[in-house]
Design an enzyme around this catalytic site. Structure first.
Site, short mmCIF file in Angstrom:
data_model
loop_
_atom_site.label_atom_id
_atom_site.label_comp_id
_atom_site.label_asym_id
_atom_site.label_seq_id
_atom_site.Cartn_x
_atom_site.Cartn_y
_atom_site.Cartn_z
N ASP A 1 0.84 -1.19 0.00
CA ASP A 1 0.00 0.00 0.00
C ASP A 1 0.88 1.25 0.00
OD1 ASP A 1 -2.84 1.18 0.62
OD2 ASP A 1 -1.47 2.21 1.99
N LYS B 1 -2.79 5.94 -4.31
CA LYS B 1 -3.96 6.79 -4.00
C LYS B 1 -3.82 8.20 -4.57
CE LYS B 1 -3.92 4.49 0.53
NZ LYS B 1 -2.53 4.53 0.97
N TYR C 1 2.91 9.74 -0.01
CA TYR C 1 4.02 9.16 0.74
C TYR C 1 5.39 9.41 0.07
CZ TYR C 1 0.07 6.43 2.68
OH TYR C 1 -1.12 6.03 3.23
N1 NDP Z 1 -5.69 5.79 3.67
C1 NDP Z 1 -5.22 6.53 4.65
O1 NDP Z 1 -5.66 7.66 4.87
C2 NDP Z 1 -4.14 6.02 5.51
C3 NDP Z 1 -3.47 4.87 5.15
N2 NDP Z 1 -2.47 4.38 5.94
C4 NDP Z 1 -1.83 3.13 5.49
O2 NDP Z 1 -1.89 2.18 6.56
C5 NDP Z 1 -0.58 1.74 6.85
C6 NDP Z 1 -0.45 1.31 8.31
O3 NDP Z 1 -0.79 2.36 9.18
P1 NDP Z 1 0.27 3.14 10.08
O4 NDP Z 1 -0.31 4.46 10.37
O5 NDP Z 1 1.58 3.07 9.42
O6 NDP Z 1 0.26 2.38 11.46
P2 NDP Z 1 0.32 0.87 12.01
O7 NDP Z 1 -0.92 0.68 12.81
O8 NDP Z 1 0.64 -0.09 10.93
O9 NDP Z 1 1.51 0.97 13.05
C7 NDP Z 1 2.82 1.20 12.66
C8 NDP Z 1 3.62 1.39 13.94
O10 NDP Z 1 3.61 0.19 14.69
C9 NDP Z 1 4.95 -0.28 14.87
N3 NDP Z 1 4.96 -1.73 14.69
C10 NDP Z 1 4.58 -2.40 13.57
N4 NDP Z 1 4.67 -3.72 13.76
C11 NDP Z 1 5.13 -3.90 15.01
C12 NDP Z 1 5.44 -5.05 15.77
N5 NDP Z 1 5.27 -6.27 15.28
N6 NDP Z 1 5.91 -4.87 17.03
C13 NDP Z 1 6.05 -3.63 17.54
N7 NDP Z 1 5.77 -2.50 16.87
C14 NDP Z 1 5.32 -2.63 15.60
C15 NDP Z 1 5.77 0.41 13.79
O11 NDP Z 1 7.08 0.57 14.25
P3 NDP Z 1 8.37 0.56 13.30
O12 NDP Z 1 7.97 1.23 12.01
O13 NDP Z 1 9.36 1.34 14.10
O14 NDP Z 1 8.77 -0.86 13.08
C16 NDP Z 1 5.06 1.74 13.65
O15 NDP Z 1 5.47 2.63 14.68
C17 NDP Z 1 0.29 2.94 6.47
O16 NDP Z 1 1.65 2.63 6.43
C18 NDP Z 1 -0.34 3.33 5.17
O17 NDP Z 1 0.06 2.44 4.14
C19 NDP Z 1 -2.15 4.99 7.11
C20 NDP Z 1 -2.76 6.15 7.50
C21 NDP Z 1 -3.80 6.76 6.73
O1 LIG Z 2 -1.03 8.02 5.76
C1 LIG Z 2 -1.95 8.48 5.10
O2 LIG Z 2 -2.42 7.87 4.14
C2 LIG Z 2 -2.54 9.76 5.49
O3 LIG Z 2 -3.48 10.23 4.90
C3 LIG Z 2 -1.91 10.43 6.67
O4 LIG Z 2 -1.61 11.71 6.34
C4 LIG Z 2 -2.86 10.39 7.83
O5 LIG Z 2 -3.94 11.12 7.51
C5 LIG Z 2 -2.35 10.97 9.09
O6 LIG Z 2 -2.50 10.35 10.07
C6 LIG Z 2 -1.74 12.28 9.14
O7 LIG Z 2 -1.35 12.51 10.47
#
Ligand code: NDP
Ligand SMILES: O=C(O)C(=O)[C@@H](O)[C@H](O)C(=O)CO
Length: 271
Positions: free
Chosen positions: A39, A76, A44
């Site tokens: 994703d 996206k 990003y």
């Molecule tokens: N459509 C939208 O608007 C959005 C989409 N997204 C998507 O969703 C994805 C996931 O969401 P995201 O916000 O990144 O958050 P997550 O809920 O996936 O959490 C990520 C965090 O959890 C930590 N982590 C992950 N796996 C472990 C583990 N096994 N043990 C301990 N800590 C862990 C990571 O640490 P570390 O990285 O240090 O390993 C990071 O700090 C994004 O990367 C993006 O692709 C996210 C936000 C908005």
């Molecule tokens: O990660 C994504 O896809 C987002 O849209 C981020 O910007 C998300 O909205 C966010 O948490 C910003 O603080």
């Protein structure tokens, strides 16, 4: 399986905040660990690295020898491009360096601009032309989905929304189920916030799994696709190792009881 017959793997690798210069390496680790879904988003700024890793995995010379069609890539449309989705899509596809994009999403509805229906019609055209294998939305509310269903032709394949034990969104999931829309959970671990929960720790310990694995397994059993992000080989591998245990009804209910309606990210109605 999506509502148009396309298959989307239920565990994807999330790449928000994966720095552009590390994207190819981390996505490469994810593909080696067994992920077959990545994703990304124009926002990003790491589409180039994501595409490079997918191309490398599909290259004859690569170790993995995956075929391009073995990996599902989502990107996206960013919020300032609702009037210009066709050009934004072309830019993302070029940056990814992939002939086929598996899924293109409207990233946020941005109701204050009120251009998401217009954007969706452009995504429909791209889909009908075969430029993208599936189209969907992200951060849409029930009301916004109802409007798309009433005013446009293609039912979104997915709605990617914030979802974790502290924000469970049962009503939205019920609407998705009723309309054949797959739910994709973003921030499935609450961006790490759920990983310190004492109740979750007390469930995960006896099962011999990590809290992250427990939460991701709970999502899968609710029928949602997960896209966790992680930055080490060990965490990346752990987050896709979810198929050797199952949660019973009592455990599912204990996790359901943790819902607080707590958002970590923006409220889609306030943008
Ligand atoms: N459509 C939208 O608007 C959005 C989409 N997204 C998507 O969703 C994805 C996931 O969401 P995201 O916000 O990144 O958050 P997550 O809920 O996936 O959490 C990520 C965090 O959890 C930590 N982590 C992950 N796996 C472990 C583990 N096994 N043990 C301990 N800590 C862990 C990571 O640490 P570390 O990285 O240090 O390993 C990071 O700090 C994004 O990367 C993006 O692709 C996210 C936000 C908005
Ligand atoms: O990660 C994504 O896809 C987002 O849209 C981020 O910007 C998300 O909205 C966010 O948490 C910003 O603080």
């Amino acid at each position: 399986m999506l509502n148009n017959g396309v298959t989307m793997p239920t565990v994807g690798f999330g790449t928000y905040q994966v720095p552009p210069e590390r994207a190819a390496e981390l996505v490469g680790l994810a593909l080696e660990a067994g992920y077959r879904h990545v994703d990304t988003a124009a926002l990003y700024r790491n589409e180039a690295g994501v595409g490079a890793a997918v191309r490398e995995a599909a290259a004859e010379a690569g170790d993995l020898r995956l075929r391009r069609e073995d990996v599902f890539v989502t990107t996206k449309l960013w919020n300032d491009r609702h009037d210009d989705a066709r050009a934004a899509f072309a830019r993302s596809r070029e940056t990814l360096g992939l002939t086929t994009v598996d899924q293109y999403l409207i990233h946020w509805p941005v109701p204050s601009a009120d251009r998401y229906v217009h954007a969706w019609r452009q995504l429909e055209a791209l889909y009908h032309e075969g430029a993208v294998r599936s189209i969907g939305v992200s951060n849409f509310t029930v009301g916004q989905l109802e409007r798309l269903l009433a005013e446009t032709d293609v039912i979104p394949a997915v709605n990617q929304v914030e979802l974790h034990p502290y924000l469970q969104q049962d009503d939205l999931l019920a609407f998705h189920a009723a309309h054949g829309i797959v739910t994709v959970a973003w921030s499935p671990l609450g961006r790490g916030a759920c990983l310190h929960d004492a109740e979750l720790a007390s469930i995960a310990g006896p099962l011999g799994v990590s809290i992250a694995q427990l939460i991701l397994r709970w999502h899968l059993q609710r029928g949602t696709v997960v896209i966790p992000k992680a930055s080490s080989a060990e965490r990346i591998a752990q987050n896709v190792d979810l198929f050797s245990f199952r949660l019973d009804d009592e455990t599912m209910a204990r996790i359901a009881a943790l819902d607080r309606g707590d958002r970590g990210g923006p409220d889609p109605e306030q943008m």
